[in-house]
Motif scaffolding. Structure first.
Motif, short mmCIF file in Angstrom:
data_model
loop_
_atom_site.label_atom_id
_atom_site.label_comp_id
_atom_site.label_asym_id
_atom_site.label_seq_id
_atom_site.Cartn_x
_atom_site.Cartn_y
_atom_site.Cartn_z
N SER A 86 -32.60 46.56 14.31
CA SER A 86 -32.06 46.04 13.06
C SER A 86 -32.78 44.76 12.64
CB SER A 86 -30.56 45.75 13.26
OG SER A 86 -29.98 45.27 12.09
N VAL A 87 -33.12 44.66 11.34
CA VAL A 87 -33.70 43.43 10.80
C VAL A 87 -32.88 42.99 9.59
CG1 VAL A 87 -36.06 43.80 11.63
CG2 VAL A 87 -35.42 44.65 9.38
N TYR A 88 -32.79 41.67 9.41
CA TYR A 88 -32.11 41.09 8.26
C TYR A 88 -33.18 40.56 7.31
CZ TYR A 88 -29.24 38.21 5.27
OH TYR A 88 -28.63 37.68 4.16
N ILE A 89 -33.04 40.86 6.04
CA ILE A 89 -34.04 40.53 5.04
C ILE A 89 -33.61 39.34 4.18
CG2 ILE A 89 -35.28 41.39 2.99
CD1 ILE A 89 -35.97 42.77 5.68
N ALA A 90 -34.56 38.43 3.95
CA ALA A 90 -34.43 37.39 2.92
C ALA A 90 -35.67 37.53 2.04
CB ALA A 90 -34.37 36.00 3.55
N VAL A 91 -35.47 37.51 0.74
CA VAL A 91 -36.58 37.70 -0.18
C VAL A 91 -36.43 36.76 -1.37
CG1 VAL A 91 -35.42 39.59 -1.42
CG2 VAL A 91 -37.92 39.47 -1.42
N GLY A 92 -37.56 36.30 -1.89
CA GLY A 92 -37.55 35.45 -3.07
C GLY A 92 -38.86 35.58 -3.83
N VAL A 93 -38.77 35.45 -5.16
CA VAL A 93 -39.94 35.51 -6.03
C VAL A 93 -39.80 34.37 -7.04
CG1 VAL A 93 -41.17 36.90 -7.76
CG2 VAL A 93 -40.16 38.02 -5.75
N VAL A 94 -40.91 33.69 -7.32
CA VAL A 94 -40.85 32.61 -8.31
C VAL A 94 -40.50 33.21 -9.67
CG1 VAL A 94 -42.46 31.10 -7.06
CG2 VAL A 94 -43.33 32.64 -8.81
N LYS A 95 -39.76 32.44 -10.45
CA LYS A 95 -39.18 32.94 -11.70
C LYS A 95 -40.23 33.49 -12.67
CE LYS A 95 -35.62 31.70 -15.01
NZ LYS A 95 -34.66 30.65 -15.39
N SER A 96 -41.40 32.89 -12.71
CA SER A 96 -42.44 33.34 -13.64
C SER A 96 -42.92 34.76 -13.35
CB SER A 96 -43.64 32.39 -13.61
OG SER A 96 -44.22 32.35 -12.32
N HIS A 97 -42.59 35.29 -12.17
CA HIS A 97 -43.03 36.64 -11.80
C HIS A 97 -41.86 37.62 -11.62
CE1 HIS A 97 -46.79 34.53 -11.18
NE2 HIS A 97 -47.38 35.71 -11.13
N TRP A 98 -40.65 37.23 -12.05
CA TRP A 98 -39.53 38.15 -11.99
C TRP A 98 -39.82 39.35 -12.89
CZ3 TRP A 98 -34.55 34.66 -12.71
CH2 TRP A 98 -34.39 33.85 -11.57
N GLY A 99 -39.32 40.51 -12.46
CA GLY A 99 -39.44 41.72 -13.26
C GLY A 99 -40.83 42.32 -13.29
N GLN A 100 -41.73 41.87 -12.42
CA GLN A 100 -43.10 42.38 -12.41
C GLN A 100 -43.41 43.26 -11.18
OE1 GLN A 100 -45.92 39.18 -13.10
NE2 GLN A 100 -44.62 38.27 -14.67
N GLY A 101 -42.37 43.61 -10.43
CA GLY A 101 -42.57 44.51 -9.29
C GLY A 101 -42.97 43.84 -7.99
N VAL A 102 -42.96 42.52 -7.96
CA VAL A 102 -43.38 41.79 -6.75
C VAL A 102 -42.42 42.08 -5.60
CG1 VAL A 102 -43.83 39.51 -5.73
CG2 VAL A 102 -44.55 39.99 -8.08
N ALA A 103 -41.13 41.98 -5.84
CA ALA A 103 -40.15 42.23 -4.77
C ALA A 103 -40.24 43.67 -4.28
CB ALA A 103 -38.73 41.91 -5.25
#
Length: 169
Positions: A86-103
């Motif tokens: 089992s792994v626990y995930i934390a993820v973050g993307v800078v706001k300028s790249h939200w909605g661009q498929g980075v996550a």
């Protein structure tokens, strides 16, 4: 062009800067703006520590045109034998790249890593119930809500619930 790869020692300064930036851009992360201090040394230690663990991973998304880190995904595994699947995930993307498929690309890369390890069966994460964009993303990636942690976040004087989600691979 965005490159997804494992974090390395060279990334420490940019990794620390990116995490602090993300903390300040949204209320949906564990830490709020100015709530923590991450030094280059702290980031380097964390990256080095995770690199030596067979059941954990730090990925970064790097904008190759600007040479900036724009996102991260941390898969935090468990050393006890009974939890190593089992792994626990934390993820973050800078706001300028939200909605661009980075996550999405970070998750895809992480799942490829997890399957290649041959040990990881369960991937889990928590998300504030109000974070509709992230909830939609996770559900599209196959994560399912397992339950609700009531009043698990306090932002200012307001309490927020968190969905606990998982995916079996």
């Amino acid at each position: 062009m965005i490159q997804i790869r494992e974090a390395c020692e060279y990334d420490a300064k940019r990794f620390a800067k990116m995490q602090l930036q993300i903390d300040g851009e949204t209320d949906y992360m564990l830490y709020g703006a100015g709530e923590r201090e991450i030094t280059t040394k702290d980031a380097r230690k964390r990256i080095e520590f995770f690199a030596d663990l067979p059941y954990s991973l730090i990925l970064v998304a790097e904008d190759m045109e600007t040479d900036e880190l724009i996102g991260f995904l941390i898969a935090d595994g468990n050393p006890p034998n009974r939890m190593q699947h089992s792994v626990y995930i934390a993820v973050g993307v800078v706001k300028s790249h939200w909605g661009q498929g980075v996550a999405t690309r970070l998750f895809t890369h992480m799942e490829t890593w997890a399957k290649a390890r041959g040990v990881v069966r369960r991937i889990e994460l928590g998300v504030l119930c109000e974070n509709k964009a992230a909830l939609h993303l996770y559900q599209n990636l196959g994560y399912e809500i397992e339950g609700t942690h009531r009043d698990s976040f306090m932002i200012g004087t307001d309490y927020y619930d968190t969905y606990w989600m998982s995916k079996l691979i």
